[in-house]
Design a protein around this motif. Structure first.
Motif, PDB file in Angstrom:
ATOM      1  N   LEU A 143      31.704  -9.019  19.573  1.00 17.03           N
ATOM      2  CA  LEU A 143      32.383  -7.703  19.464  1.00 17.03           C
ATOM      3  C   LEU A 143      32.852  -7.254  18.478  1.00 17.03           C
ATOM      4  O   LEU A 143      32.723  -6.239  18.088  1.00 17.03           O
ATOM      5  CB  LEU A 143      33.624  -7.823  20.842  1.00 17.03           C
ATOM      6  CG  LEU A 143      34.750  -6.828  20.476  1.00 17.03           C
ATOM      7  CD1 LEU A 143      34.401  -5.818  21.704  1.00 17.03           C
ATOM      8  CD2 LEU A 143      36.302  -7.511  20.849  1.00 17.03           C
ATOM      9  N   ILE A 144      33.365  -8.126  17.561  1.00 11.20           N
ATOM     10  CA  ILE A 144      33.707  -7.741  16.115  1.00 11.20           C
ATOM     11  C   ILE A 144      32.625  -7.127  15.497  1.00 11.20           C
ATOM     12  O   ILE A 144      32.773  -5.995  14.680  1.00 11.20           O
ATOM     13  CB  ILE A 144      34.433  -8.828  15.318  1.00 11.20           C
ATOM     14  CG1 ILE A 144      35.666  -9.337  16.064  1.00 11.20           C
ATOM     15  CG2 ILE A 144      34.710  -8.588  13.933  1.00 11.20           C
ATOM     16  CD1 ILE A 144      36.303 -10.678  15.667  1.00 11.20           C
ATOM     17  N   ASP A 153      36.561  -0.231  12.495  1.00  8.67           N
ATOM     18  CA  ASP A 153      37.071  -1.575  11.945  1.00  8.67           C
ATOM     19  C   ASP A 153      37.962  -2.429  12.766  1.00  8.67           C
ATOM     20  O   ASP A 153      38.552  -1.920  13.742  1.00  8.67           O
ATOM     21  CB  ASP A 153      38.053  -1.033  10.652  1.00  8.67           C
ATOM     22  CG  ASP A 153      37.270  -0.387   9.624  1.00  8.67           C
ATOM     23  OD1 ASP A 153      36.521  -0.907   8.785  1.00  8.67           O
ATOM     24  OD2 ASP A 153      37.542   0.930   9.261  1.00  8.67           O
ATOM     25  N   CYS A 154      38.146  -3.552  12.496  1.00  7.11           N
ATOM     26  CA  CYS A 154      38.779  -4.373  13.312  1.00  7.11           C
ATOM     27  C   CYS A 154      39.788  -5.373  12.566  1.00  7.11           C
ATOM     28  O   CYS A 154      39.934  -5.563  11.452  1.00  7.11           O
ATOM     29  CB  CYS A 154      37.831  -5.503  13.707  1.00  7.11           C
ATOM     30  SG  CYS A 154      36.110  -5.098  14.495  1.00  7.11           S
ATOM     31  N   GLY A 155      40.882  -5.764  13.582  1.00  6.49           N
ATOM     32  CA  GLY A 155      41.872  -6.766  12.975  1.00  6.49           C
ATOM     33  C   GLY A 155      42.246  -7.694  13.941  1.00  6.49           C
ATOM     34  O   GLY A 155      43.027  -7.595  14.774  1.00  6.49           O
ATOM     35  N   PRO A 156      41.212  -8.866  13.940  1.00  6.04           N
ATOM     36  CA  PRO A 156      41.466  -9.914  14.806  1.00  6.04           C
ATOM     37  C   PRO A 156      42.620 -10.567  14.606  1.00  6.04           C
ATOM     38  O   PRO A 156      43.029 -10.730  13.538  1.00  6.04           O
ATOM     39  CB  PRO A 156      40.003 -10.649  14.610  1.00  6.04           C
ATOM     40  CG  PRO A 156      39.436 -10.067  13.675  1.00  6.04           C
ATOM     41  CD  PRO A 156      40.274  -9.123  12.839  1.00  6.04           C
ATOM     42  N   MET A 157      43.157 -11.231  15.694  1.00  6.16           N
ATOM     43  CA  MET A 157      44.551 -11.963  15.689  1.00  6.16           C
ATOM     44  C   MET A 157      44.861 -13.040  16.764  1.00  6.16           C
ATOM     45  O   MET A 157      44.386 -12.780  17.838  1.00  6.16           O
ATOM     46  CB  MET A 157      45.856 -11.023  15.966  1.00  6.16           C
ATOM     47  CG  MET A 157      45.868  -9.654  15.252  1.00  6.16           C
ATOM     48  SD  MET A 157      47.172  -8.862  15.829  1.00  6.16           S
ATOM     49  CE  MET A 157      46.499  -7.784  17.133  1.00  6.16           C
ATOM     50  N   SER A 177      43.596 -15.062  28.431  1.00  2.52           N
ATOM     51  CA  SER A 177      43.494 -14.461  27.300  1.00  2.52           C
ATOM     52  C   SER A 177      43.002 -15.516  26.076  1.00  2.52           C
ATOM     53  O   SER A 177      43.464 -16.704  26.288  1.00  2.52           O
ATOM     54  CB  SER A 177      45.031 -14.185  26.678  1.00  2.52           C
ATOM     55  OG  SER A 177      45.962 -15.056  26.550  1.00  2.52           O
ATOM     56  N   ASN A 178      42.237 -14.945  25.167  1.00  3.38           N
ATOM     57  CA  ASN A 178      41.884 -15.999  23.988  1.00  3.38           C
ATOM     58  C   ASN A 178      42.335 -15.411  22.806  1.00  3.38           C
ATOM     59  O   ASN A 178      43.155 -15.997  22.105  1.00  3.38           O
ATOM     60  CB  ASN A 178      40.066 -15.930  24.124  1.00  3.38           C
ATOM     61  CG  ASN A 178      39.314 -16.804  23.151  1.00  3.38           C
ATOM     62  OD1 ASN A 178      40.004 -17.430  22.232  1.00  3.38           O
ATOM     63  ND2 ASN A 178      38.109 -16.968  23.284  1.00  3.38           N
ATOM     64  N   PHE A 179      41.888 -14.364  22.276  1.00  6.66           N
ATOM     65  CA  PHE A 179      42.508 -13.733  21.226  1.00  6.66           C
ATOM     66  C   PHE A 179      42.517 -12.108  21.236  1.00  6.66           C
ATOM     67  O   PHE A 179      42.040 -11.648  21.974  1.00  6.66           O
ATOM     68  CB  PHE A 179      41.740 -14.272  19.913  1.00  6.66           C
ATOM     69  CG  PHE A 179      40.399 -13.770  19.638  1.00  6.66           C
ATOM     70  CD1 PHE A 179      39.944 -12.690  18.986  1.00  6.66           C
ATOM     71  CD2 PHE A 179      39.392 -14.531  20.282  1.00  6.66           C
ATOM     72  CE1 PHE A 179      38.597 -12.413  18.493  1.00  6.66           C
ATOM     73  CE2 PHE A 179      37.905 -14.024  20.095  1.00  6.66           C
ATOM     74  CZ  PHE A 179      37.542 -13.048  19.188  1.00  6.66           C
ATOM     75  N   LEU A 180      43.115 -11.439  20.265  1.00 10.31           N
ATOM     76  CA  LEU A 180      43.352 -10.122  20.184  1.00 10.31           C
ATOM     77  C   LEU A 180      42.504  -9.353  19.111  1.00 10.31           C
ATOM     78  O   LEU A 180      42.207 -10.177  18.264  1.00 10.31           O
ATOM     79  CB  LEU A 180      44.625  -9.840  20.175  1.00 10.31           C
ATOM     80  CG  LEU A 180      45.609 -10.292  21.143  1.00 10.31           C
ATOM     81  CD1 LEU A 180      47.065  -9.981  20.728  1.00 10.31           C
ATOM     82  CD2 LEU A 180      45.442 -10.026  22.649  1.00 10.31           C
ATOM     83  N   VAL A 181      41.814  -8.358  19.236  1.00 18.09           N
ATOM     84  CA  VAL A 181      41.595  -7.465  18.004  1.00 18.09           C
ATOM     85  C   VAL A 181      41.847  -5.921  18.054  1.00 18.09           C
ATOM     86  O   VAL A 181      41.814  -5.405  19.123  1.00 18.09           O
ATOM     87  CB  VAL A 181      39.843  -7.669  18.520  1.00 18.09           C
ATOM     88  CG1 VAL A 181      38.984  -6.714  17.338  1.00 18.09           C
ATOM     89  CG2 VAL A 181      39.195  -8.875  18.670  1.00 18.09           C
ATOM     90  N   ASN A 182      42.524  -5.862  17.298  1.00 17.92           N
ATOM     91  CA  ASN A 182      43.102  -4.384  16.923  1.00 17.92           C
ATOM     92  C   ASN A 182      41.614  -3.650  16.486  1.00 17.92           C
ATOM     93  O   ASN A 182      40.726  -4.130  15.637  1.00 17.92           O
ATOM     94  CB  ASN A 182      44.129  -4.188  15.783  1.00 17.92           C
ATOM     95  CG  ASN A 182      45.182  -4.508  16.319  1.00 17.92           C
ATOM     96  OD1 ASN A 182      45.642  -4.447  17.546  1.00 17.92           O
ATOM     97  ND2 ASN A 182      46.108  -4.946  15.500  1.00 17.92           N
ATOM     98  N   LEU A 183      41.592  -2.369  17.115  1.00 23.50           N
ATOM     99  CA  LEU A 183      40.285  -1.404  16.620  1.00 23.50           C
ATOM    100  C   LEU A 183      40.740  -0.296  16.531  1.00 23.50           C
ATOM    101  O   LEU A 183      41.597   0.328  17.082  1.00 23.50           O
ATOM    102  CB  LEU A 183      39.568  -1.245  18.002  1.00 23.50           C
ATOM    103  CG  LEU A 183      38.571  -2.442  18.488  1.00 23.50           C
ATOM    104  CD1 LEU A 183      37.623  -1.945  19.611  1.00 23.50           C
ATOM    105  CD2 LEU A 183      37.617  -2.817  17.482  1.00 23.50           C
TER     106      LEU A 183
END
Lengths: 207, 207
Positions: A143-144, A153-157, A177-183
């Motif tokens: 996905l990233i 652009d991505c901001g995984p957290m 849930s596993n992790f988050l990604v700001n898009l």
């Protein structure tokens, strides 16, 4: 060697420098965002890229919640580490990368070559859980890179309380849930200095 | 909006169709290989791409063993599921994607913004193990897509005995195997029919 194989042998594909920059070398984790929305059509295009990348027995366990509304963001905020709140509120979309703990239900459709795949996973909790987490995570990585390939652009957290997100978004317990990604489209002026990477010799062995 | 931000806003990068095909849409998992070696220089280039993609706090826990010699392959074979033996023996390189269970030792160098990162992970086994597995797996996904960006084909595999691989390749117990990836130039004539993927509506929600 067959004619087809010979043609393949002679084809030297290599992604162009601009693509390598955008996906790997020049791409950065973003925390501040330009005021430009991410349309649903882009999210659909993103899924239609990432879905093709490989998973174990084509199990495809990742599930995605695209949190884009203000209401959705406020449901997420109580689960976030304090340092992740502002960047998540301001991102056009925050993706909850999750996985389906009962992904095996789809196996007859996803992996016709093995008619016993559903039962294989249904009867082995350790294998099922490891497969869901490993392959859901791989798909989060796809996905990233697919997002970057589309100019996002991505901001995984990882800095959040998974149990709180699960209780709020997945109350029936099937998705986790596993992790988050700001898009979004990142503002390069908000970037932090880049951190170093390990050397080949520290990470890799050739045997 | 600043001038730099404005320029960024107006830049619509998108990877070309050939790159999207090669990385996602048209790429396939390969099991038969053309008689073309993968040079060490390509493995180094591969690492120099994948190392830049993001991990939690830049923890970069993945470790890679590139098994390319006949001797190395024979050390791997006893751990493989029967169906994975021939394709692994014939692949130019098989990568053991592993992770360093003591990755936190590198944190002072990898993540200067948080001087307590080493202690954070050293003092919390569950967080350390989840971070190593999640981010090592993400890096394995980056490896697959970076390989494709360099024109290589991949054959990722989970069908093997991790404990046997660990005993053979990582006897001191610090690195742990995660999954395997055959690397080479695939022979498209050996491809199986492609399996279907789930629909957007089955996998994704927008809230």
């Amino acid at each position: 060697m067959s004619q087809t194989a010979l043609q393949e042998y002679e084809t030297d594909f290599r992604a162009g420098d601009e693509a390598l920059e955008a996906l790997f070398v020049g791409a950065r984790t973003h925390t501040t965002w330009l005021p430009r929305p991410v349309d649903e059509s882009v999210l659909r295009e993103l899924y239609d890229l990432m879905k093709w990348a490989p998973t174990s027995m084509n199990s495809s366990p990742a599930r995605l919640v695209f949190v884009s509304s203000t209401e959705g963001k406020e449901r997420l905020v109580p689960a976030l580490s304090p340092g992740n709140v502002d960047k998540t509120r301001s991102a056009p979309v925050t993706v909850i990368v999750a996985h389906d703990t009962a992904f095996q239900e789809y196996m007859p459709r996803l992996f016709p070559p093995n008619p016993n795949a559903r039962e294989l996973f249904a009867g082995n909790d350790a294998l099922r859980e490891a497969t869901a987490f490993r392959n859901g995570t791989l798909q989060g990585g796809y996905l990233i890179l697919a997002a970057r390939a589309l100019g996002l652009d991505c901001g995984p957290m990882s800095g959040f309380d998974n149990a709180k997100v699960d209780a709020e978004f997945f109350p029936d317990g099937r998705w986790k849930s596993n992790f988050l990604v700001n898009l979004g489209y990142g503002d390069r002026e908000g970037l932090f200095p880049r951190n170093p990477r390990l050397d080949f010799e520290e990470v890799c062995r050739i045997v």
